[in-house]
Structures are given as structure tokens and as C-alpha cells.
Write an enzyme that holds these catalytic residues in place. Structure first.
Site, PDB file in Angstrom:
ATOM      1  N   HIS A   1      -1.880  -2.219  -9.910  1.00  0.00           N
ATOM      2  CA  HIS A   1      -2.946  -1.670  -9.078  1.00  0.00           C
ATOM      3  C   HIS A   1      -4.115  -2.648  -9.012  1.00  0.00           C
ATOM      4  O   HIS A   1      -4.381  -3.354  -9.983  1.00  0.00           O
ATOM      5  CB  HIS A   1      -3.447  -0.325  -9.632  1.00  0.00           C
ATOM      6  CG  HIS A   1      -4.159   0.472  -8.605  1.00  0.00           C
ATOM      7  ND1 HIS A   1      -5.508   0.385  -8.397  1.00  0.00           N
ATOM      8  CD2 HIS A   1      -3.671   1.350  -7.699  1.00  0.00           C
ATOM      9  CE1 HIS A   1      -5.831   1.180  -7.406  1.00  0.00           C
ATOM     10  NE2 HIS A   1      -4.751   1.772  -6.961  1.00  0.00           N
TER      11      HIS A   1
ATOM     12  N   ASP B   1       2.740   5.802  -6.657  1.00  0.00           N
ATOM     13  CA  ASP B   1       3.912   5.794  -5.775  1.00  0.00           C
ATOM     14  C   ASP B   1       5.235   5.834  -6.518  1.00  0.00           C
ATOM     15  O   ASP B   1       6.271   6.102  -5.906  1.00  0.00           O
ATOM     16  CB  ASP B   1       3.881   4.538  -4.880  1.00  0.00           C
ATOM     17  CG  ASP B   1       2.743   4.600  -3.891  1.00  0.00           C
ATOM     18  OD1 ASP B   1       2.522   5.692  -3.342  1.00  0.00           O
ATOM     19  OD2 ASP B   1       2.068   3.579  -3.686  1.00  0.00           O
TER      20      ASP B   1
ATOM     21  N   HIS C   1       0.881  -1.178   0.000  1.00  0.00           N
ATOM     22  CA  HIS C   1       0.000   0.000   0.000  1.00  0.00           C
ATOM     23  C   HIS C   1       0.922   1.233   0.000  1.00  0.00           C
ATOM     24  O   HIS C   1       1.731   1.397  -0.912  1.00  0.00           O
ATOM     25  CB  HIS C   1      -0.932  -0.099   1.212  1.00  0.00           C
ATOM     26  CG  HIS C   1      -2.083   0.857   1.261  1.00  0.00           C
ATOM     27  ND1 HIS C   1      -2.450   1.661   0.216  1.00  0.00           N
ATOM     28  CD2 HIS C   1      -2.976   1.143   2.273  1.00  0.00           C
ATOM     29  CE1 HIS C   1      -3.502   2.391   0.559  1.00  0.00           C
ATOM     30  NE2 HIS C   1      -3.841   2.104   1.808  1.00  0.00           N
TER      31      HIS C   1
HETATM   32  N1  COA Z   1       5.685  -6.405  -9.958  1.00  0.00           N
HETATM   33  C1  COA Z   1       5.730  -7.615 -10.546  1.00  0.00           C
HETATM   34  N2  COA Z   1       4.640  -8.355 -10.780  1.00  0.00           N
HETATM   35  C2  COA Z   1       3.475  -7.844 -10.403  1.00  0.00           C
HETATM   36  C3  COA Z   1       3.359  -6.581  -9.803  1.00  0.00           C
HETATM   37  C4  COA Z   1       4.529  -5.851  -9.585  1.00  0.00           C
HETATM   38  N3  COA Z   1       4.474  -4.645  -9.010  1.00  0.00           N
HETATM   39  N4  COA Z   1       2.049  -6.309  -9.542  1.00  0.00           N
HETATM   40  C5  COA Z   1       1.373  -7.391  -9.967  1.00  0.00           C
HETATM   41  N5  COA Z   1       2.227  -8.306 -10.483  1.00  0.00           N
HETATM   42  C6  COA Z   1       1.870  -9.604 -11.039  1.00  0.00           C
HETATM   43  C7  COA Z   1       1.590 -10.581  -9.912  1.00  0.00           C
HETATM   44  O1  COA Z   1       2.757 -11.253  -9.504  1.00  0.00           O
HETATM   45  C8  COA Z   1       0.580 -11.498 -10.544  1.00  0.00           C
HETATM   46  O2  COA Z   1       1.268 -12.396 -11.386  1.00  0.00           O
HETATM   47  P1  COA Z   1       0.768 -13.929 -11.526  1.00  0.00           P
HETATM   48  O3  COA Z   1      -0.644 -13.817 -12.073  1.00  0.00           O
HETATM   49  O4  COA Z   1       1.738 -14.515 -12.452  1.00  0.00           O
HETATM   50  O5  COA Z   1       0.813 -14.499 -10.149  1.00  0.00           O
HETATM   51  C9  COA Z   1      -0.227 -10.563 -11.441  1.00  0.00           C
HETATM   52  O6  COA Z   1       0.648  -9.463 -11.737  1.00  0.00           O
HETATM   53  C10 COA Z   1      -1.486 -10.039 -10.771  1.00  0.00           C
HETATM   54  O7  COA Z   1      -1.127  -9.398  -9.553  1.00  0.00           O
HETATM   55  P2  COA Z   1      -1.896  -9.530  -8.164  1.00  0.00           P
HETATM   56  O8  COA Z   1      -0.895  -9.525  -7.048  1.00  0.00           O
HETATM   57  O9  COA Z   1      -2.869 -10.655  -8.201  1.00  0.00           O
HETATM   58  O10 COA Z   1      -2.697  -8.188  -8.154  1.00  0.00           O
HETATM   59  P3  COA Z   1      -3.383  -7.526  -6.878  1.00  0.00           P
HETATM   60  O11 COA Z   1      -4.559  -6.798  -7.377  1.00  0.00           O
HETATM   61  O12 COA Z   1      -3.607  -8.508  -5.794  1.00  0.00           O
HETATM   62  O13 COA Z   1      -2.239  -6.549  -6.343  1.00  0.00           O
HETATM   63  C11 COA Z   1      -0.919  -4.716  -5.983  1.00  0.00           C
HETATM   64  C12 COA Z   1      -2.220  -5.204  -6.594  1.00  0.00           C
HETATM   65  C13 COA Z   1      -0.890  -3.197  -6.034  1.00  0.00           C
HETATM   66  C14 COA Z   1      -0.835  -5.157  -4.516  1.00  0.00           C
HETATM   67  C15 COA Z   1       0.266  -5.302  -6.781  1.00  0.00           C
HETATM   68  O14 COA Z   1       0.226  -4.824  -8.113  1.00  0.00           O
HETATM   69  C16 COA Z   1       1.601  -4.993  -6.141  1.00  0.00           C
HETATM   70  O15 COA Z   1       2.033  -5.724  -5.242  1.00  0.00           O
HETATM   71  N6  COA Z   1       2.273  -3.891  -6.569  1.00  0.00           N
HETATM   72  C17 COA Z   1       3.508  -3.487  -5.956  1.00  0.00           C
HETATM   73  C18 COA Z   1       3.236  -2.676  -4.692  1.00  0.00           C
HETATM   74  C19 COA Z   1       2.702  -1.310  -4.992  1.00  0.00           C
HETATM   75  O16 COA Z   1       3.186  -0.594  -5.854  1.00  0.00           O
HETATM   76  N7  COA Z   1       1.688  -0.926  -4.209  1.00  0.00           N
HETATM   77  C20 COA Z   1       1.072   0.382  -4.318  1.00  0.00           C
HETATM   78  C21 COA Z   1      -0.292   0.265  -4.907  1.00  0.00           C
HETATM   79  S1  COA Z   1      -0.975   1.859  -5.256  1.00  0.00           S
END
Ligand code: COA
Length: 373
Positions: A258, A309, A219
Site C-alpha cells: 500500500h 483487495d 488500484h
Molecule cells: N508485490 C511484490 N512487490 C511489491 C508489491 C507487491 N504487491 N508492492 C510493492 N512491492 C515492492 C516493489 O517492487 C518495491 O520494491 P523495490 O524497492 O525493490 O523496487 C517496493 O516493494 C516498494 O514498492 P513501490 O511500488 O515503490 O510502492 P508504491 O507505494 O509505489 O506502490 C502499490 C503501492 C499499492 C501500487 C504497490 O504495493 C502494488 O503495486 N501493489 C499491488 C497492487 C495492489 O494490490 N493494489 C491495490 C492497492 S490498495
């Protein structure tokens, strides 16, 4: 619901709100019906705070009164200053914010919910004071006076940090960043605040819990993690190679992706433009090009886009803000959205208590202690 693929309440409507839309039309973001780009171009952060709290933009008189009011609420009580001094220098500043909020709740308890708007204003005015009182005490050995005369929250923050009023470029850049971070519907920290408010707990408890949720790198903590990533590389070529290797190891790249947006984050172009402007001012030839290289690879390899971010990290860095203060800036802004949601939750309250799909053992017989393996 089963497993991570469909978990995390993704896509679940968990309540009604008239505060904000995230991705309702395309990849847009609106606060109380105003497009984020209109607000970033034209509003100041205090206007946005007023809009979120009251539902309408302030007129000139209301805005001036609101600014005066926030200015009058910047000083910290002695007991809070003592508590901040007692927090160790190597504490993460998000923990300082969490504790500061909680201590203020002890010193100035909300009492009757009729005073909730006063608490919201106090926290908005006092968060930069708390953070930077603690920071300057431990970093510079100074007990600063947090009651500055700056007109804006952004100016107050940068003044306390650097011991001098900021340039207009830096003040306005942070001001716009606070606008972009102010509100985002039912994100994890806001939902946390609403869950706590829904038990009819007090305002400070709701906000303290929200700070705890915002702290995590999935987050708000992502802006600090993004800076640590960007700083690892000394050229765009090294960044491209390094990020491809990280992706091959299935590592998460912070500042990308996201839960709600699918093709872009509307806040990113604004942050990117501001980061570029500050990079030019600072004569930077490394961090901004490295950031662009990471953004390019992430799109090529994963079709993942920079979220709010990512470029805010380099943007803050160019303003001389230490990395560990990045996520607390998010608190100084999002307190406005959290407060609006606490007001809304309380106005039509229902305890938030969902159900779980049980995956544990079926009913078992009790085994006396002496008969267990
Ligand atoms: N880097 C690498 N891979 C990523 C990624 C990232 N930042 N964000 C998503 N993915 C990949 C996941 O590993 C997943 O791959 P898979 O299907 O092979 O397992 C796929 O994309 C879907 O991601 P998922 O984690 O299911 O999406 P989510 O909706 O649960 O998560 C976030 C959303 C924001 C938590 C996620 O994109 C993330 O962890 N981002 C990095 C942290 C971040 O920037 N947070 C601030 C958000 S505003």
C-alpha cells in the site's frame, strides 16, 4: 522529485479534506471521525453513505427516508438500457460502468450544481442496476427489472445477480465490504474526481474519470488480479512455491502492499474474517488456505501485507460473484466517497494544476523539413 522512488506524489499534501483519515493514527482508517471498525461492526452501508455525504450519521427517520429514496432511483431509462444492450458481451464491466455513467450524464445532465446531491444519490442507486442489467442481458439473455424492493444496496446487487434475494449472511457480508471500500482519502480515483471537479466540469464527468482510474490493477483492479492469482494454485504448498518464484522474478503480487499503510491495512482483518466464514459455509478447502499461504509468504519474504483487495477476492467468489464483477463492486461503494469529495472540492474550489520538473532538451533551433535527416 526524481525517478520512481520519490515520484507518484508520495507523501505530498495535495489539499485539505475533512472526510477521511488514512493511517493518521497508526494504521487506522476513519470516516468523518468514526473508526472503520465501529462502522463495520455497527453501521449499514446506507448509514455510511449518508455520513460521508452529509457529515453526520442519519437519525432513524433520515435513514428510512434515504433508503426509500435510493430504492426509488433504481430503475434505468430506456435509452440507457438500449446502450447497455449494445455494449459487447466481452467488454470489461468497468468499461460498462464508465460508459453507463457517461450515458446517464447525457440523459439526465446535472445542469445546475445545486442538484449535485440528487446526481450522487442517482448514481449510488443506479450503478448496481446498470452493471447487472448489462451482465444478465449478455449472460442469461434476460432483460431484468432493476427496480427491486430490497432494503439495501447490497441486497439489491445480489438479488439482481442471482435472480433471488440473498441470504442474510451474504447480504451483510457484501454490506460490510461496501462500507470498507466506501472512502479512502486522496487515492488515485478520488484525486482524479477532484481534479475534474476542480475545472468546474459536471458530476458525471468527475465520476466517469474516477472509474477509469479505479480500473487499473494497481488500484481497484487488484481484487480481480488477486483472484486470478489465488485460483492458479491447487494447494497451499503450490502457492508458497509459486509465489516465491514470482517474487524471485520480481513480479508484483496483486492485493499486497500500500502507498500509505506501512505494516497492515486495517480493512484486511475484517475481510479475512468474512472470507473465512464464507469458506466454511461453502465447504472450501482450497482457496482460503491458498490465500493464507500467499499472505504468509508475502510477509516472510517481503514484509508486505494483504491490502483490502486480497481477501475480498475470495469473499466475493464464495458469494457466487464472477471475478470480472469484482472491481465494479468497488465502484458501487466508492461512488459515496467520490461524491463526498466532489461536494467538498466544489465548496472551496481552486483549479488543481501542479507543475512538472522539466527533464527534456534545452532550447533548440528550428530545423526546416528539407534539412532534417
Ligand atoms: N508485490 C511484490 N512487490 C511489491 C508489491 C507487491 N504487491 N508492492 C510493492 N512491492 C515492492 C516493489 O517492487 C518495491 O520494491 P523495490 O524497492 O525493490 O523496487 C517496493 O516493494 C516498494 O514498492 P513501490 O511500488 O515503490 O510502492 P508504491 O507505494 O509505489 O506502490 C502499490 C503501492 C499499492 C501500487 C504497490 O504495493 C502494488 O503495486 N501493489 C499491488 C497492487 C495492489 O494490490 N493494489 C491495490 C492497492 S490498495
Amino acid at each position: 522529485m526524481n525517478g520512481n522512488k520519490t515520484g507518484g506524489l508520495a507523501g505530498i499534501i495535495a489539499g485539505r479534506s475533512e472526510i477521511c483519515t488514512v493511517g493518521l493514527q497508526g494504521e487506522g482508517l476513519t470516516y468523518r471521525g468514526y473508526d472503520i471498525y465501529d462502522l463495520a461492526d455497527n453501521a449499514c452501508f446506507e448509514e455510511v453513505a449518508h455520513l460521508l455525504h452529509h457529515g453526520h450519521l442519519p437519525n432513524a427517520r433520515e435513514l428510512s427516508d434515504y433508503r426509500d429514496r435510493l430504492r426509488s432511483l433504481r430503475a434505468l431509462p430506456g435509452a440507457l438500457r438500449q446502450a447497455l444492450e449494445a455494449i459487447p458481451a466481452d467488454t470489461h464491466p468497468m468499461d460498462v460502468m464508465r460508459t453507463g455513467c457517461s450515458v446517464l450524464g447525457n440523459l439526465e445532465p446535472e445542469g445546475d450544481f445545486a442538484a449535485q446531491r440528487d446526481v450522487a444519490d442517482r448514481l449510488l442507486a443506479a450503478f448496481p442496476s446498470m452493471l447487472l442489467y448489462w451482465h444478465r442481458f449478455h449472460a442469461d439473455g434476460k432483460r431484468i427489472d432493476t427496480a427491486t424492493e430490497d432494503d439495501s444496496v447490497a441486497g439489491h446487487f445480489l438479488h439482481l445477480l442471482h435472480d433471488a434475494p440473498p441470504s442474510e449472511l451474504h447480504r451483510r457480508t457484501l454490506d460490510i465490504s461496501l462500507i470498507l471500500y466506501a472512502e479512502h482519502e486522496f487515492n488515485a480515483s478520488t484525486f482524479t474526481a477532484r481534479v475534474i471537479a476542480a475545472t468546474l466540469s459536471d458530476f458525471h464527468s468527475a465520476i466517469t474519470g474516477a472509474i477509469g482510474a479505479l480500473r487499473g490493477p494497481l488500484h481497484g483492479g487488484a481484487n480481480e488480479a488477486a483472484m486470478e492469482l489465488i485460483e492458479r494454485f491447487d494447494s497451499p504448498e503450490a502457492a508458497e512455491k509459486g509465489v516465491r518464484e514470482m517474487l524471485a522474478r520480481r513480479e508484483l503480487i496483486m492485493g499486497f502492499g500500500h502507498r500509505v499503510y506501512t505494516t497492515s491495512d486495517p480493512r484486511n482483518p475484517v475481510n479475512k474474517r468474512m472470507s473465512k466464514r464464507l469458506a466454511e459455509e461453502a465447504g472450501d478447502e482450497r482457496l482460503y488456505p491458498v490465500s493464507e499461504a500467499i499472505e504468509r509468504v508475502m510477509w516472510e519474504e517481503k514484509k508486505l501485507f494483504a491490502n483490502a483487495d486480497f481477501y475480498s477476492a475470495s469473499m466475493y467468489h464464495f458469494m457466487g460473484i464472477p471475478t470480472y464483477l469484482f472491481t465494479p463492486i468497488f465502484v458501487c461503494s466508492r461512488i459515496t466517497g467520490w461524491s463526498a469529495h466532489v461536494f467538498e472540492q466544489r465548496a472551496d474550489n481552486k483549479l488543481i494544476r501542479p507543475a512538472a520538473e522539466y527533464t527534456g532538451p534545452s532550447l533548440r533551433s528550428w530545423v526546416p523539413l528539407a534539412e532534417r535527416d
